[in-house]
Motif scaffolding. Structure first.
Motif, mmCIF file in Angstrom:
data_model
loop_
_atom_site.group_PDB
_atom_site.id
_atom_site.type_symbol
_atom_site.label_atom_id
_atom_site.label_comp_id
_atom_site.label_asym_id
_atom_site.label_seq_id
_atom_site.Cartn_x
_atom_site.Cartn_y
_atom_site.Cartn_z
ATOM 1 N N GLU A 8 0.750 -1.179 -0.100
ATOM 2 C CA GLU A 8 -0.011 -0.099 0.064
ATOM 3 C C GLU A 8 0.971 1.424 0.064
ATOM 4 O OE1 GLU A 8 -2.392 -3.002 2.641
ATOM 5 O OE2 GLU A 8 -0.145 -2.428 2.178
ATOM 6 N N PHE A 9 2.126 1.063 0.717
ATOM 7 C CA PHE A 9 2.801 2.243 0.740
ATOM 8 C C PHE A 9 3.603 2.555 -0.654
ATOM 9 C CE2 PHE A 9 7.016 4.374 1.019
ATOM 10 C CZ PHE A 9 6.988 5.137 2.400
ATOM 11 N N ALA A 10 3.858 1.573 -1.390
ATOM 12 C CA ALA A 10 4.383 1.660 -2.781
ATOM 13 C C ALA A 10 3.289 2.315 -3.439
ATOM 14 C CB ALA A 10 4.895 0.609 -3.198
ATOM 15 N N SER A 11 2.180 1.903 -3.509
ATOM 16 C CA SER A 11 1.045 2.346 -4.367
ATOM 17 C C SER A 11 0.816 3.633 -4.084
ATOM 18 C CB SER A 11 -0.427 1.251 -4.123
ATOM 19 O OG SER A 11 -1.334 1.857 -4.871
ATOM 20 N N SER A 12 0.623 4.191 -2.889
ATOM 21 C CA SER A 12 0.427 5.504 -2.402
ATOM 22 C C SER A 12 1.518 6.452 -2.680
ATOM 23 C CB SER A 12 0.315 5.460 -0.833
ATOM 24 O OG SER A 12 -1.088 4.830 -0.408
ATOM 25 N N PHE A 13 2.578 5.886 -2.837
ATOM 26 C CA PHE A 13 3.913 6.872 -3.295
ATOM 27 C C PHE A 13 3.546 7.073 -4.696
ATOM 28 C CE2 PHE A 13 7.694 6.881 -5.855
ATOM 29 C CZ PHE A 13 8.385 7.998 -5.361
ATOM 30 N N TYR A 14 3.384 5.938 -5.510
ATOM 31 C CA TYR A 14 3.171 6.511 -7.028
ATOM 32 C C TYR A 14 2.148 7.485 -7.009
ATOM 33 C CZ TYR A 14 7.300 3.955 -7.929
ATOM 34 O OH TYR A 14 8.812 3.416 -7.987
ATOM 35 N N SER A 15 0.956 7.094 -6.403
ATOM 36 C CA SER A 15 -0.305 7.794 -6.507
ATOM 37 C C SER A 15 0.400 9.488 -6.295
ATOM 38 C CB SER A 15 -1.266 7.430 -5.779
ATOM 39 O OG SER A 15 -2.391 8.179 -5.556
ATOM 40 N N ASN A 16 0.716 9.563 -5.145
ATOM 41 C CA ASN A 16 1.162 10.990 -4.550
ATOM 42 C C ASN A 16 2.188 11.826 -5.572
ATOM 43 O OD1 ASN A 16 -0.050 11.058 -2.195
ATOM 44 N ND2 ASN A 16 1.580 10.077 -1.081
ATOM 45 N N LEU A 17 3.166 10.829 -6.096
ATOM 46 C CA LEU A 17 4.125 11.374 -7.280
ATOM 47 C C LEU A 17 3.315 11.874 -8.543
ATOM 48 C CD1 LEU A 17 6.879 11.783 -7.996
ATOM 49 C CD2 LEU A 17 7.138 9.251 -9.151
ATOM 50 N N PHE A 18 2.435 11.042 -9.041
ATOM 51 C CA PHE A 18 1.602 11.241 -10.245
ATOM 52 C C PHE A 18 0.689 12.441 -10.177
ATOM 53 C CE2 PHE A 18 2.816 6.760 -11.633
ATOM 54 C CZ PHE A 18 4.162 7.141 -11.760
ATOM 55 N N THR A 19 0.040 12.450 -9.002
ATOM 56 C CA THR A 19 -0.902 13.489 -8.798
ATOM 57 C C THR A 19 -0.331 14.895 -8.640
ATOM 58 O OG1 THR A 19 -2.417 12.078 -7.439
ATOM 59 C CG2 THR A 19 -2.881 14.222 -7.104
ATOM 60 N N THR A 20 0.735 14.952 -7.726
ATOM 61 C CA THR A 20 1.565 16.004 -7.267
ATOM 62 C C THR A 20 2.458 16.521 -8.528
ATOM 63 O OG1 THR A 20 1.347 15.466 -4.963
ATOM 64 C CG2 THR A 20 2.920 17.204 -5.593
ATOM 65 N N TYR A 21 2.983 15.670 -9.107
ATOM 66 C CA TYR A 21 3.833 15.911 -10.162
ATOM 67 C C TYR A 21 3.632 15.303 -11.430
ATOM 68 C CZ TYR A 21 6.294 17.682 -5.996
ATOM 69 O OH TYR A 21 6.833 18.198 -4.767
ATOM 70 N N PRO A 22 2.502 15.663 -12.141
ATOM 71 C CA PRO A 22 2.079 14.941 -13.366
ATOM 72 C C PRO A 22 3.317 14.636 -14.473
ATOM 73 C CG PRO A 22 0.737 16.962 -13.024
ATOM 74 C CD PRO A 22 1.678 16.657 -11.809
ATOM 75 N N GLU A 23 4.244 15.716 -14.395
ATOM 76 C CA GLU A 23 5.384 15.749 -15.229
ATOM 77 C C GLU A 23 6.154 14.402 -15.303
ATOM 78 O OE1 GLU A 23 6.609 18.688 -11.972
ATOM 79 O OE2 GLU A 23 4.849 17.850 -12.870
ATOM 80 N N ALA A 24 6.183 13.568 -13.912
ATOM 81 C CA ALA A 24 7.033 12.375 -13.802
ATOM 82 C C ALA A 24 6.377 11.512 -14.195
ATOM 83 C CB ALA A 24 7.047 12.404 -12.268
ATOM 84 N N LYS A 25 4.986 11.372 -14.716
ATOM 85 C CA LYS A 25 4.262 10.458 -15.248
ATOM 86 C C LYS A 25 5.085 9.660 -16.403
ATOM 87 C CE LYS A 25 -0.146 8.056 -15.252
ATOM 88 N NZ LYS A 25 -1.206 7.759 -14.638
ATOM 89 N N PRO A 26 5.372 10.517 -17.620
ATOM 90 C CA PRO A 26 6.019 9.959 -18.633
ATOM 91 C C PRO A 26 7.260 9.020 -18.531
ATOM 92 C CG PRO A 26 5.405 12.215 -19.158
ATOM 93 C CD PRO A 26 5.143 12.063 -17.658
ATOM 94 N N LEU A 27 8.016 9.347 -17.452
ATOM 95 C CA LEU A 27 9.245 8.300 -17.056
ATOM 96 C C LEU A 27 8.699 7.147 -16.666
ATOM 97 C CD1 LEU A 27 11.146 10.796 -14.707
ATOM 98 C CD2 LEU A 27 11.826 10.307 -16.918
ATOM 99 N N PHE A 28 7.549 6.793 -16.559
ATOM 100 C CA PHE A 28 6.973 5.544 -16.162
ATOM 101 C C PHE A 28 5.943 4.997 -17.020
ATOM 102 C CE2 PHE A 28 8.295 7.827 -12.286
ATOM 103 C CZ PHE A 28 8.938 6.710 -11.638
ATOM 104 N N ALA A 29 6.231 5.652 -18.410
ATOM 105 C CA ALA A 29 4.901 5.055 -19.581
ATOM 106 C C ALA A 29 5.104 3.460 -19.946
ATOM 107 C CB ALA A 29 5.169 6.103 -20.692
ATOM 108 N N ASN A 30 6.258 2.991 -19.936
ATOM 109 C CA ASN A 30 6.539 1.566 -20.282
ATOM 110 C C ASN A 30 6.888 1.002 -19.157
ATOM 111 O OD1 ASN A 30 5.967 2.234 -23.008
ATOM 112 N ND2 ASN A 30 8.072 3.332 -23.114
ATOM 113 N N THR A 31 6.352 1.302 -18.075
ATOM 114 C CA THR A 31 6.777 0.543 -16.769
ATOM 115 C C THR A 31 5.395 -0.185 -16.163
ATOM 116 O OG1 THR A 31 8.231 2.303 -16.344
ATOM 117 C CG2 THR A 31 7.610 0.940 -14.698
ATOM 118 N N ASN A 32 6.040 -1.515 -15.667
ATOM 119 C CA ASN A 32 4.890 -2.340 -15.022
ATOM 120 C C ASN A 32 4.973 -1.963 -13.572
ATOM 121 O OD1 ASN A 32 3.906 -4.405 -13.163
ATOM 122 N ND2 ASN A 32 4.651 -6.137 -14.584
ATOM 123 N N MET A 33 3.991 -1.157 -13.125
ATOM 124 C CA MET A 33 3.949 -0.339 -11.961
ATOM 125 C C MET A 33 4.028 -1.325 -10.888
ATOM 126 S SD MET A 33 4.377 2.509 -12.783
ATOM 127 C CE MET A 33 4.458 3.553 -11.129
#
Length: 155
Positions: free
Chosen positions: A21-46
């Motif tokens: 849950e911590f890892a999932s929340s981390f990425y949710s926080n990252l992408f919500t607060t900093y949407p510009e980071a999302k393209p770095l994970f475009a081809n990533t198995n989350m």
């Protein structure tokens, strides 16, 4: 800089039972607060990425008393992040998302001392990872104040 090792260990042990849950929340926080980071994970198995995040945190906390082991591992991690397209300016975004996530999971245990321990630790981790990253001089020409300013959470 000396790190508050005991506080890092005890606070991390409190979130470990909720690791996924911590890892999932981390990425949710990252992408919500900093949407510009999302393209770095475009081809990533989350799901796999979450496991890598947790493995990195475990590596840091379990080896924090063995700086020579930790330093080599973090330099290697920094070198790999260059290949993923990560730039020095992405590090504060990740740091802020990490602090937000610790705050969410630690609740009342997220004291000013705990926050400072993680700010200091993430600063040290960033420095070592950037040493291992082979960025050109102009990419690394970020002054420390810029990085420090970005590490002040805006939440």
């Amino acid at each position: 800089m000396s790190l508050n090792v005991e506080l890092l260990e005890t606070s991390f042990n409190k979130v470990k039972p909720h690791a996924n849950e911590f890892a999932s929340s981390f990425y949710s926080n990252l992408f919500t607060t900093y949407p510009e980071a999302k393209p770095l994970f475009a081809n990533t198995n989350m799901k796999e990425q979450g496991k890598k995040l947790l493995a990195s945190l475990v590596l840091v906390v379990e080896n924090i008393r063995k700086p020579e082991v930790l330093s080599d591992s973090l330099k290697g991690l920094g070198a790999r992040h260059v290949k993923y397209g990560a730039l020095p300016e992405h590090y504060p975004l990740v740091g802020n998302a990490l602090l937000m996530t610790f705050e969410q999971f630690l609740k009342d245990d997220w004291t000013p001392e705990t926050k400072q321990a993680w700010v200091d630790a993430y600063g040290a981790i960033t420095e070592i990872m950037l040493e291992g990253a082979d960025y050109s001089a102009d990419v690394l020409n970020l002054d420390n104040q810029t990085r420090a300013d970005k590490m002040k959470p805006d939440y």
